[in-house]
Design a protein around this motif. Structure first.
Motif, PDB file in Angstrom:
ATOM      1  N   THR A 168      39.322   8.347   6.978  1.00 27.07           N
ATOM      2  CA  THR A 168      39.439   7.841   5.558  1.00 27.07           C
ATOM      3  C   THR A 168      41.004   7.611   5.190  1.00 27.07           C
ATOM      4  O   THR A 168      41.321   6.913   4.357  1.00 27.07           O
ATOM      5  N   ASP A 169      41.886   8.066   6.042  1.00 26.98           N
ATOM      6  CA  ASP A 169      43.310   8.308   5.918  1.00 26.98           C
ATOM      7  C   ASP A 169      43.625   8.453   4.197  1.00 26.98           C
ATOM      8  O   ASP A 169      44.446   8.187   3.703  1.00 26.98           O
ATOM      9  N   GLY A 170      42.817   9.424   3.737  1.00 23.27           N
ATOM     10  CA  GLY A 170      43.114   9.831   2.322  1.00 23.27           C
ATOM     11  C   GLY A 170      42.528   9.134   1.187  1.00 23.27           C
ATOM     12  O   GLY A 170      42.523   9.490   0.068  1.00 23.27           O
ATOM     13  N   VAL A 176      48.801  11.852  15.536  1.00 27.97           N
ATOM     14  CA  VAL A 176      50.133  10.830  15.190  1.00 27.97           C
ATOM     15  C   VAL A 176      49.563   9.555  14.627  1.00 27.97           C
ATOM     16  O   VAL A 176      48.533   9.042  15.022  1.00 27.97           O
ATOM     17  N   HIS A 177      50.398   8.914  13.851  1.00 26.06           N
ATOM     18  CA  HIS A 177      49.846   7.533  13.409  1.00 26.06           C
ATOM     19  C   HIS A 177      50.744   6.540  14.603  1.00 26.06           C
ATOM     20  O   HIS A 177      51.892   6.739  14.696  1.00 26.06           O
ATOM     21  N   VAL A 178      49.910   5.705  14.878  1.00 26.33           N
ATOM     22  CA  VAL A 178      50.484   4.687  16.132  1.00 26.33           C
ATOM     23  C   VAL A 178      50.090   3.100  15.607  1.00 26.33           C
ATOM     24  O   VAL A 178      48.955   3.047  15.405  1.00 26.33           O
ATOM     25  N   ALA A 221      38.006  12.077  10.718  1.00 28.91           N
ATOM     26  CA  ALA A 221      38.818  12.474  12.027  1.00 28.91           C
ATOM     27  C   ALA A 221      40.291  12.113  11.332  1.00 28.91           C
ATOM     28  O   ALA A 221      41.101  12.427  12.463  1.00 28.91           O
ATOM     29  N   HIS A 222      40.380  11.625  10.284  1.00 30.19           N
ATOM     30  CA  HIS A 222      41.723  11.417   9.871  1.00 30.19           C
ATOM     31  C   HIS A 222      42.100  11.189   8.276  1.00 30.19           C
ATOM     32  O   HIS A 222      41.356  10.519   7.872  1.00 30.19           O
ATOM     33  N   THR A 223      42.567  12.339   7.721  1.00 31.46           N
ATOM     34  CA  THR A 223      43.054  12.181   6.040  1.00 31.46           C
ATOM     35  C   THR A 223      44.094  13.002   5.831  1.00 31.46           C
ATOM     36  O   THR A 223      44.724  13.607   6.565  1.00 31.46           O
ATOM     37  N   HIS A 224      44.265  12.657   4.499  1.00 30.03           N
ATOM     38  CA  HIS A 224      45.634  13.420   3.796  1.00 30.03           C
ATOM     39  C   HIS A 224      45.106  13.960   2.686  1.00 30.03           C
ATOM     40  O   HIS A 224      44.815  13.242   1.706  1.00 30.03           O
ATOM     41  N   LEU A 225      44.839  15.225   2.550  1.00 30.18           N
ATOM     42  CA  LEU A 225      44.234  15.765   1.551  1.00 30.18           C
ATOM     43  C   LEU A 225      45.088  15.892   0.215  1.00 30.18           C
ATOM     44  O   LEU A 225      44.931  15.696  -0.961  1.00 30.18           O
ATOM     45  N   VAL A 274      46.245   7.450  15.579  1.00 25.63           N
ATOM     46  CA  VAL A 274      45.496   7.192  14.248  1.00 25.63           C
ATOM     47  C   VAL A 274      45.916   5.619  14.251  1.00 25.63           C
ATOM     48  O   VAL A 274      47.035   5.308  14.262  1.00 25.63           O
ATOM     49  N   HIS A 275      45.012   4.679  13.709  1.00 30.72           N
ATOM     50  CA  HIS A 275      44.992   3.377  13.487  1.00 30.72           C
ATOM     51  C   HIS A 275      44.903   2.528  14.705  1.00 30.72           C
ATOM     52  O   HIS A 275      44.163   1.812  15.121  1.00 30.72           O
ATOM     53  N   GLY A 276      46.188   2.400  15.476  1.00 28.21           N
ATOM     54  CA  GLY A 276      46.247   1.573  16.653  1.00 28.21           C
ATOM     55  C   GLY A 276      45.986   0.228  16.493  1.00 28.21           C
ATOM     56  O   GLY A 276      45.476  -0.547  17.051  1.00 28.21           O
TER      57      GLY A 276
HETATM   58 ZN    ZN Z   1      47.431   8.478   7.629  1.00 24.60          ZN
END
Ligand code: ZN
Length: 429
Positions: free
Chosen positions: A298-300, A214-216, A58-62, A251-253
């Motif tokens: 996995t945030d990349g 968005v990262h929060v 649900a959240h990555t940076h290829l 994302v994160h929170g």
């Molecule tokens: Zn990220």
């Protein structure tokens, strides 16, 4: 195609059954304990294999796929903001079209080899903004995965960079969805976006009937900046700009309070928990006890959702949560619910008329495997080394451990050359 005599496990709700799956085009058309092959039908013997629905990141940076082994900064970063400034914001500035394309292919190969069939990607390449999302889509579709792509809008590259970021999101959304790829609006984080920038994002979201990724509150710096500059909390700030809706990804929170987490989810927003990234950046523990409408990312770091689920579980146990097993499993399942709401498909089910997005694992359990203990097998038995084949929309992208859609050796060889050049450009910035 007939997938024969597998142990088919689905997660929502948990079920484990011996079954055959008949697949036609992109969907499962029949499921039964026994199915006889039709004339001319291809038969895949899956005796002794475990079949799971394809997993969702649900959240990555290829774009970080070419960062593995990259030399670190001369002076180690002293804070989270310094990690961004010294590592990631220099790497993303050094990306060009070739490195964006190859990082997309390399990341997608990793995903396929990890049984991950769908990625929510958050992309940044400030020196190559226009056309970057189409380049990434070309790479991920060539490999054959599903994805939801967005460009990271931020003020850190001046107003021109910000406007180019919003325009890239708008242009990509206007180009329309494909069978495998959707768009949404991307933004970095509250602390790199002015009120005017948030209003522009909000307008773009209304125009495209889309939502924000968005990262929060990843680091305390984000909430402190918001309190000092805008005299409110982060969820309140997003609300003021009409940025919370039923498909917003927060994302994160990590540093959101429980009331803030409740408020955001009450507005329909999804929370994405990235435990390994949070540990890697030493930013703190998210209050996962209040994560209800939530998934895992996995945030990349890689694209391995089994590893991320295990980390989520261990981290919750480490803080004393007794329901950690069920809670980690719920987060993994949350990915299927989230992806289903975006694609308008019943992803994660493996029943007639649902998408044939699945993973075949070489997993012969040493103990009984049932619906009741499936979570235990997922968390303590399975890892990406078990992944034999991965199918997306009825097409094998990995088959018997070989990538079928691109020449993997050639991609990796090109990627090594591009990565070395990328690191050199980054060192010069
Ligand atoms: Zn990220």
């Amino acid at each position: 195609m007939l997938l024969k005599d597998a142990t088919v496990a689905t997660l929502d709700p948990p079920s484990v059954e011996r079954a055959c799956l008949r697949i036609e085009g992109p969907v499962v058309v029949e499921r039964a304990a026994k199915l006889a092959p039709a004339m001319g039908e291809e038969v895949i013997e899956a005796e002794g294999a475990l079949v799971l629905p394809g997993l969702v990141n649900a959240h990555t940076h290829l774009y970080s796929a070419l960062a593995r082994g990259m030399p670190g900064p001369a002076e180690p970063p002293k804070s989270f903001v310094e990690i961004l400034e010294k590592v990631w914001w220099r790497l993303d500035r050094a990306l060009d079209e070739e490195s964006v394309y190859l990082s997309g292919l390399v990341g997608a190969i990793e995903a396929a080899r990890s049984g991950t069939t769908l990625l929510f990607d958050h992309h940044a390449s400030p020196s190559f903004i226009r056309g970057s999302l189409a380049t990434l889509r070309r790479a991920v579709e060539e490999l054959g995965l599903r994805s939801v792509l967005c460009y990271e809008t931020t003020d850190r590259n001046g107003l021109e960079g910000r406007d180019a970021g919003i325009a890239e999101n708008r242009g990509f959304l206007a180009s329309g969805p494909t069978e495998l790829t959707l768009g949404m609006l991307g933004a970095h984080a509250s602390f790199t976006l002015s009120n005017e920038s948030l209003d522009r994002l909000s307008a773009a979201i209304q125009d495209a009937n889309s939502s924000l990724h968005v990262h929060v509150a990843e680091d305390r710096a984000d909430i402190e900046h918001c309190r000092v500059r805008h005299e409110c909390g982060l969820v309140e700030r997003l609300r003021r700009h009409s940025l919370l809706s039923d498909r917003t990804l927060l994302v994160h929170g990590v540093h959101l309070s429980e009331p803030e987490l409740h408020d955001a989810q009450a507005d329909g927003a999804w929370l994405v928990h990235c435990p390994r990234s949070n540990m890697n950046n030493a930013v703190g523990h998210a209050r996962t006890i209040a994560f209800r409408r939530a998934a895992l990312g996995t945030d990349g770091l890689d694209q391995d959702m089994l590893a991320e689920t295990r980390a989520a579980f261990l981290r919750m146990r480490d803080t004393g949560r007794e329901d950690a097993l069920a809670a980690a499993f719920e987060l993994l399942v949350g990915g299927h619910r989230l992806a289903s709401s975006f694609f308008g498909l019943a992803l994660g089910r493996l029943e007639p008329a649902t998408p044939a997005d699945l993973v075949v694992l070489d997993y012969r359990p040493p103990t009984p495997l049932t619906a009741e203990n499936l979570t235990g097998h997922l968390l303590f038995g399975l890892d990406r080394g078990h992944v034999r084949s991965t199918m997306v929309a009825g097409r094998f992208v990995l088959r018997d451990r070989r990538i079928t859609t691109v020449d993997e050796a050639q991609v990796l060889s090109r990627a090594r050359v591009a990565a070395a050049a990328l690191w050199e450009r980054k060192a010069g910035l």
